[in-house]
Design a protein around this motif. Structure first.
Motif, mmCIF file in Angstrom:
data_model
loop_
_atom_site.group_PDB
_atom_site.id
_atom_site.type_symbol
_atom_site.label_atom_id
_atom_site.label_comp_id
_atom_site.label_asym_id
_atom_site.label_seq_id
_atom_site.Cartn_x
_atom_site.Cartn_y
_atom_site.Cartn_z
ATOM 1 N N ASP A 80 -3.653 -33.057 12.558
ATOM 2 C CA ASP A 80 -4.398 -31.705 12.397
ATOM 3 C C ASP A 80 -5.194 -31.702 13.592
ATOM 4 N N ARG A 110 -2.821 -30.191 16.369
ATOM 5 C CA ARG A 110 -2.624 -28.805 15.964
ATOM 6 C C ARG A 110 -3.622 -27.826 16.286
ATOM 7 N N ASN A 111 -5.096 -28.284 16.086
ATOM 8 C CA ASN A 111 -5.977 -27.422 16.299
ATOM 9 C C ASN A 111 -6.378 -27.453 17.763
#
Length: 73
Positions: free
Chosen positions: A13, A16-17
């Motif tokens: 995550d 991805r960010n």
């Protein structure tokens, strides 16, 4: 949420960010993230306002104006 239960999910995550914020950081662009609603699954959406290097005050003023406009709706 999965990222709280799994270290692999957490780092996936983050990766991805980070791809969304890294260009602004590398270019010395000030940015402010504001809440922008929610996805159908209930997860929050963020809206980021960026400016060119050295325009921190203008970016903060724009973010405040955007926040006030949304709250007054």
């Amino acid at each position: 949420r999965e990222v709280l239960e799994s270290e692999d999910a957490f780092f996936r995550d983050i990766a991805r960010n980070v791809r969304l914020t890294t260009p602004g950081n590398l270019l010395d662009m000030p940015g402010v993230s504001l809440p922008g609603g929610r996805y159908e699954n209930g997860m929050p959406i963020g809206v980021t306002i960026y400016g060119v290097s050295g325009t921190d005050d203008a970016v903060l003023a724009a973010a405040l104006a955007a926040e006030e406009a949304v709250v007054s709706i």
